[in-house]
Design a protein around this motif. Structure first.
Motif, mmCIF file in Angstrom:
data_model
loop_
_atom_site.group_PDB
_atom_site.id
_atom_site.type_symbol
_atom_site.label_atom_id
_atom_site.label_comp_id
_atom_site.label_asym_id
_atom_site.label_seq_id
_atom_site.Cartn_x
_atom_site.Cartn_y
_atom_site.Cartn_z
ATOM 1 N N THR A 253 2.181 9.726 -5.974
ATOM 2 C CA THR A 253 3.156 10.790 -5.740
ATOM 3 C C THR A 253 2.735 12.092 -6.419
ATOM 4 O O THR A 253 3.406 13.103 -6.276
ATOM 5 N N THR B 160 -5.262 11.236 3.717
ATOM 6 C CA THR B 160 -3.910 11.650 4.108
ATOM 7 C C THR B 160 -3.044 11.895 2.880
ATOM 8 O O THR B 160 -2.322 12.897 2.806
ATOM 9 N N THR B 161 -3.136 11.005 1.915
ATOM 10 C CA THR B 161 -2.342 11.151 0.695
ATOM 11 C C THR B 161 -2.708 12.424 -0.042
ATOM 12 O O THR B 161 -1.827 13.170 -0.493
ATOM 13 N N ALA C 217 0.828 -1.209 0.000
ATOM 14 C CA ALA C 217 0.000 0.000 0.000
ATOM 15 C C ALA C 217 0.864 1.261 0.000
ATOM 16 O O ALA C 217 0.549 2.238 -0.691
ATOM 17 N N ASP C 218 1.965 1.238 0.736
ATOM 18 C CA ASP C 218 2.853 2.392 0.762
ATOM 19 C C ASP C 218 3.569 2.554 -0.570
ATOM 20 O O ASP C 218 3.750 3.667 -1.061
ATOM 21 N N ARG D 174 1.298 4.196 -3.065
ATOM 22 C CA ARG D 174 0.797 5.527 -2.720
ATOM 23 C C ARG D 174 1.131 6.510 -3.839
ATOM 24 O O ARG D 174 2.281 6.600 -4.269
ATOM 25 N N GLY E 290 -7.864 7.816 0.685
ATOM 26 C CA GLY E 290 -6.799 8.723 0.278
ATOM 27 C C GLY E 290 -6.777 10.080 0.953
ATOM 28 O O GLY E 290 -6.133 11.002 0.447
ATOM 29 N N VAL F 16 -4.092 9.962 -8.115
ATOM 30 C CA VAL F 16 -5.107 9.562 -7.138
ATOM 31 C C VAL F 16 -6.316 9.022 -7.888
ATOM 32 O O VAL F 16 -6.788 9.634 -8.849
#
Length: 197
Positions: free
Chosen positions: A26, A67-68, A20-21, A24, A65, A31
């Motif tokens: 960039t 936080t991302t 998952a990380d 993520r 998403g 997204v």
């Protein structure tokens, strides 16, 4: 004497990170599932394009998403990202962030304060944000899984825009599966029914 077994490098290998990380995004363009907020003509898309990011509360289920997006908004708006969790922080922690943000503002650098689980702060703690949001010391981005109308005080709500994040739909999840396969370099051992599930 030569080693007979292959050895693992001790210092030059990147430690294993959860998938998952590694997946993520960039960039905001990467997204998935939140086009209603991030498309060029959507609320956040317009704010980023105009470099006029306002304070907001991101409301949605876990794993969509929040936080991302907050981290990427800071990057796209050239703001310093300051994350805190309402579950682990108190007013003293916030004061430190506000002091640092004010010093940054004095030299022309903005701060995006991201508050995870903002609904966990009590009414008094929520009030502590108001002067710093009003004078532009911070751009506040709160994240919550709870309805902000019931969990946040009216004064804070009046100074933020509530943005609702959607649960990831089948198309978004399919895109993430494709990215996972591309990243790992092999197809996941899922038949069509399992993939749809």
């Amino acid at each position: 004497m030569e080693p007979t077994e292959p050895t693992l490098p001790l210092f030059d290998a990147e430690p294993a990170r959860p998938l998952a990380d590694r997946l993520r995004p960039t960039r905001l363009d990467d997204v998935v599932g939140q086009d209603h907020l991030l498309a060029p003509d959507a609320p956040l898309g317009c704010m980023v394009a105009q470099q006029r990011l306002g304070s907001a509360v991101l409301w949605g289920p876990p794993g969509v998403g929040k936080t991302t997006i907050a981290r990427l908004l800071a990057d796209a708006s050239n703001l310093t990202f300051e994350p805190v969790s309402a579950a682990f922080s108190g007013v003293a922690d916030l004061r430190k962030v506000f002091t640092t943000a004010r010093k940054r503002r004095d030299i022309g650098q903005g701060t995006l304060l991201f508050v995870d689980e903002i609904h966990r702060f009590n009414r008094g703690q929520q009030d502590s944000f108001l002067p710093y949001v009003e004078d532009g010391t911070i751009t506040l981005i709160g994240a919550t899984t709870e309805n902000p109308s019931f969990e946040l005080n009216g004064a804070l709500l009046s100074r933020t825009q509530v943005l609702v994040l959607a649960r990831l739909d089948e198309a978004a999840l399919s895109t993430l599966l494709d990215r996972a396969e591309q990243l790992t370099g092999h197809r996941l051992s899922l038949d069509d029914d399992a993939r749809r599930a």
